[in-house]
Design a protein around this motif. Structure first.
Motif, PDB file in Angstrom:
ATOM      1  N   THR A   4      23.571  88.556  91.211  1.00  0.00           N
ATOM      2  CA  THR A   4      23.922  88.075  89.874  1.00  0.00           C
ATOM      3  C   THR A   4      25.316  88.540  89.482  1.00  0.00           C
ATOM      4  N   GLY A   5      25.640  89.786  89.807  1.00  0.00           N
ATOM      5  CA  GLY A   5      26.967  90.309  89.494  1.00  0.00           C
ATOM      6  C   GLY A   5      28.061  89.516  90.174  1.00  0.00           C
ATOM      7  N   ILE A   6      27.838  89.155  91.439  1.00  0.00           N
ATOM      8  CA  ILE A   6      28.832  88.360  92.176  1.00  0.00           C
ATOM      9  C   ILE A   6      28.986  86.981  91.540  1.00  0.00           C
ATOM     10  N   ILE A   7      27.849  86.368  91.162  1.00  0.00           N
ATOM     11  CA  ILE A   7      27.881  85.036  90.547  1.00  0.00           C
ATOM     12  C   ILE A   7      28.626  85.076  89.218  1.00  0.00           C
ATOM     13  N   VAL A   8      28.335  86.083  88.396  1.00  0.00           N
ATOM     14  CA  VAL A   8      28.997  86.195  87.090  1.00  0.00           C
ATOM     15  C   VAL A   8      30.496  86.433  87.271  1.00  0.00           C
ATOM     16  N   LEU A  79      15.265  87.425  86.730  1.00  0.00           N
ATOM     17  CA  LEU A  79      15.027  86.150  87.405  1.00  0.00           C
ATOM     18  C   LEU A  79      15.800  85.999  88.715  1.00  0.00           C
ATOM     19  N   GLY A  80      16.839  86.788  88.902  1.00  0.00           N
ATOM     20  CA  GLY A  80      17.650  86.660  90.115  1.00  0.00           C
ATOM     21  C   GLY A  80      18.872  85.783  89.899  1.00  0.00           C
ATOM     22  N   GLY A  81      19.814  85.879  90.818  1.00  0.00           N
ATOM     23  CA  GLY A  81      21.085  85.195  90.678  1.00  0.00           C
ATOM     24  C   GLY A  81      20.994  83.687  90.676  1.00  0.00           C
ATOM     25  N   LEU A  82      20.186  83.121  91.571  1.00  0.00           N
ATOM     26  CA  LEU A  82      20.091  81.665  91.660  1.00  0.00           C
ATOM     27  C   LEU A  82      19.516  81.073  90.382  1.00  0.00           C
ATOM     28  N   ARG A  83      18.456  81.679  89.859  1.00  0.00           N
ATOM     29  CA  ARG A  83      17.858  81.171  88.624  1.00  0.00           C
ATOM     30  C   ARG A  83      18.795  81.363  87.442  1.00  0.00           C
ATOM     31  N   PHE A  84      19.540  82.461  87.447  1.00  0.00           N
ATOM     32  CA  PHE A  84      20.555  82.667  86.416  1.00  0.00           C
ATOM     33  C   PHE A  84      21.549  81.511  86.432  1.00  0.00           C
ATOM     34  N   LEU A  85      21.997  81.127  87.618  1.00  0.00           N
ATOM     35  CA  LEU A  85      22.971  80.045  87.757  1.00  0.00           C
ATOM     36  C   LEU A  85      22.390  78.716  87.281  1.00  0.00           C
ATOM     37  N   ILE A  86      21.122  78.474  87.584  1.00  0.00           N
ATOM     38  CA  ILE A  86      20.460  77.238  87.150  1.00  0.00           C
ATOM     39  C   ILE A  86      20.405  77.172  85.621  1.00  0.00           C
ATOM     40  N   ILE A  87      20.056  78.285  84.978  1.00  0.00           N
ATOM     41  CA  ILE A  87      20.006  78.315  83.513  1.00  0.00           C
ATOM     42  C   ILE A  87      21.396  78.083  82.935  1.00  0.00           C
ATOM     43  N   TYR A  88      22.404  78.704  83.548  1.00  0.00           N
ATOM     44  CA  TYR A  88      23.786  78.570  83.063  1.00  0.00           C
ATOM     45  C   TYR A  88      24.203  77.100  83.043  1.00  0.00           C
ATOM     46  N   VAL A 185      10.199  77.271  82.181  1.00  0.00           N
ATOM     47  CA  VAL A 185       9.691  76.590  83.377  1.00  0.00           C
ATOM     48  C   VAL A 185       9.639  77.571  84.540  1.00  0.00           C
ATOM     49  N   MET A 186      10.622  78.452  84.606  1.00  0.00           N
ATOM     50  CA  MET A 186      10.678  79.446  85.681  1.00  0.00           C
ATOM     51  C   MET A 186       9.658  80.561  85.473  1.00  0.00           C
ATOM     52  N   LYS A 187       9.418  80.924  84.215  1.00  0.00           N
ATOM     53  CA  LYS A 187       8.489  82.014  83.896  1.00  0.00           C
ATOM     54  C   LYS A 187       7.508  81.546  82.830  1.00  0.00           C
ATOM     55  N   PRO A 188       6.574  80.647  83.174  1.00  0.00           N
ATOM     56  CA  PRO A 188       5.667  80.070  82.172  1.00  0.00           C
ATOM     57  C   PRO A 188       4.772  81.099  81.488  1.00  0.00           C
TER      58      PRO A 188
END
Length: 281
Positions: A4-8, A79-88, A185-188
């Protein structure tokens, strides 16, 4: 550094580089900003994403990047980096689509900024952790996330309806709602634990969006400044103001035809021009 840090870090660098290019090159800025006509007429859908990496000033950019950094850890760690990116990107596109819906008849409306994406991250955090404290720059206190979410939705609705400033309230609201729904949707299971807060935020937001689709005539209310400074604003004044606004719209359409040709008009503008021609004696 976490994923997540790398993605941000990459998102912040892209925002800085893209925005700086826009600051120094107006042609580049105009080619990638959110603008109604290029999206609806020329199907230039990339602007829904590219506009989120442009900003109008360094202050605008810095404020958004600080807000992004402040909330990235909470969502990324959970949620992890990929899910963070999807929400963004869900928030970014969701905010753009709501702006497109609201301003579909305003061909020259334009906007830039990552606020829709960042609101998506913030509202996702509120949906998953409604008890988090949200602070304000320089102030020695915080307010609960659930209260912030409710107040923000109400403020956005008022801002959209009043049109009293140039803030992109529609992109903020759309990005926030889409980001929140994407996180759920990711964490119902979060809905089971936090349903009261989520419904308090979602119901007025979705109801307002539905109203805009079904009754767009109810969208605009009198500007607060106008109410304050024109207490004797009569029904005749309102009629004349609406008539003048309609004429300005027609003048803008005719000017657009002169500069770009008939093919540049949106469907709504063509219908407005056709309706105007019927009323010419």
């Amino acid at each position: 550094m976490t994923d997540t840090g790398i993605i941000v870090l990459l998102l912040i660098l892209l925002n800085i580089l893209f925005s700086y290019k826009g600051f120094t090159n107006r042609t580049f800025f105009d080619s990638y900003q959110f603008e109604i006509d290029p999206i609806l007429v020329r199907k230039d859908y990339k602007r829904l994403v590219t506009s989120g990496f442009l900003h109008v000033s360094w202050l605008h950019l810095i404020f958004n990047m600080i807000s992004l950094y402040a909330f990235c850890g909470l969502i990324g760690d959970h949620l992890g980096g990929l899910r963070f990116l999807i929400i963004y990107f869900s928030g970014l596109i969701g905010g753009g689509l709501l702006s497109l819906l609201i301003h579909r008849h305003h061909g020259d409306y334009s906007a830039v900024g990552a606020s829709g994406a960042i609101c998506g991250i913030i509202f996702a955090a509120i949906a998953l952790f409604p008890g988090i404290g949200i602070g304000f720059f320089g102030l020695p206190f915080t307010i609960p996330g659930w209260l912030y979410g409710i107040l923000y939705v109400l403020f956005s609705i008022y801002g959209i309806r009043s049109g009293k400033n140039n803030i992109g309230h529609d992109a903020h609201l759309g990005g926030g709602v889409v980001g929140m729904l994407t996180a759920l949707v990711m964490k119902p299971d979060a809905f089971v634990h936090n349903y009261f807060t989520i419904l308090l935020i979602a119901i007025p937001s979705i109801a307002f969006i539905w109203m805009m689709i079904r009754r767009p005539d109810l969208l605009v209310v009198d500007n607060f400044w106008f109410k304050t400074h024109h207490k004797n604003y009569s029904m005749d004044d309102r009629y004349n103001a609406e008539k003048n606004n309609a004429q300005r719209d027609i003048d803008r359409i005719l000017d657009k035809i002169h500069k770009r040709g008939m093919s540049s008009l949106s469907r709504a503008e063509l219908e407005k021009l056709k309706e105007h021609s019927k009323n010419i004696p």
